[in-house]
Motif scaffolding. Structure first.
Motif, PDB file in Angstrom:
ATOM      1  N   ALA A 263      -3.523   1.080  -3.676  1.00  0.00           N
ATOM      2  CA  ALA A 263      -2.596   1.385  -4.768  1.00  0.00           C
ATOM      3  C   ALA A 263      -2.100   0.095  -5.415  1.00  0.00           C
ATOM      4  O   ALA A 263      -1.984   0.000  -6.633  1.00  0.00           O
ATOM      5  N   ALA A 264      -1.810  -0.914  -4.607  1.00  0.00           N
ATOM      6  CA  ALA A 264      -1.359  -2.197  -5.143  1.00  0.00           C
ATOM      7  C   ALA A 264      -2.470  -2.859  -5.960  1.00  0.00           C
ATOM      8  O   ALA A 264      -2.210  -3.462  -7.007  1.00  0.00           O
TER       9      ALA A 264
ATOM     10  N   ASP B  83      -4.805  -1.270  -7.612  1.00  0.00           N
ATOM     11  CA  ASP B  83      -4.937  -0.504  -8.851  1.00  0.00           C
ATOM     12  C   ASP B  83      -3.860  -0.891  -9.860  1.00  0.00           C
ATOM     13  O   ASP B  83      -4.070  -0.790 -11.058  1.00  0.00           O
ATOM     14  N   LEU B  84      -2.714  -1.321  -9.382  1.00  0.00           N
ATOM     15  CA  LEU B  84      -1.609  -1.675 -10.272  1.00  0.00           C
ATOM     16  C   LEU B  84      -1.620  -3.141 -10.686  1.00  0.00           C
ATOM     17  O   LEU B  84      -0.796  -3.567 -11.485  1.00  0.00           O
TER      18      LEU B  84
ATOM     19  N   PRO C 202      -2.341  -6.479 -12.608  1.00  0.00           N
ATOM     20  CA  PRO C 202      -2.638  -6.685 -14.029  1.00  0.00           C
ATOM     21  C   PRO C 202      -4.091  -7.102 -14.250  1.00  0.00           C
ATOM     22  O   PRO C 202      -4.691  -7.774 -13.418  1.00  0.00           O
TER      23      PRO C 202
END
Length: 83
Positions: free
Chosen positions: A8-9, A11-12, A14
């Motif tokens: 998840a990190a 995917d987030l 930048p």
């Protein structure tokens, strides 16, 4: 559980953009009424009361529905917006 959190990190995170490539590739707008009413954009028809705004709007709507050229446009209005 930590594996899901790390995904998840990731995917987030930048994404680096190539600004030169973005600046070089200018998209060409598509028009419902050639040169006058861009597809997917709001179009403002403004004027004094009684100046014919409703008549123009109705005429353009009929041209689009009938797939006919508007009175000032050389090409036919695109019916894509009606689909």
């Amino acid at each position: 559980m930590r594996d899901l959190e790390s995904r998840a990190a990731a995917d987030l995170a930048p994404v680096r953009l190539d600004l030169r490539a973005l600046a070089a590739a200018e998209p060409q707008p598509r028009f419902i009424v050639d040169g006058w009413m861009p597809e997917g954009q709001a179009t403002l028809l403004a004027g004094h009361g009684g100046s014919g705004k409703s008549l123009i709007a109705l005429t353009v709507a009929v041209c689009i529905a009938a797939r006919r050229a508007c009175f000032w446009a050389a090409r036919r209005a695109s019916p894509r917006a009606c689909s």
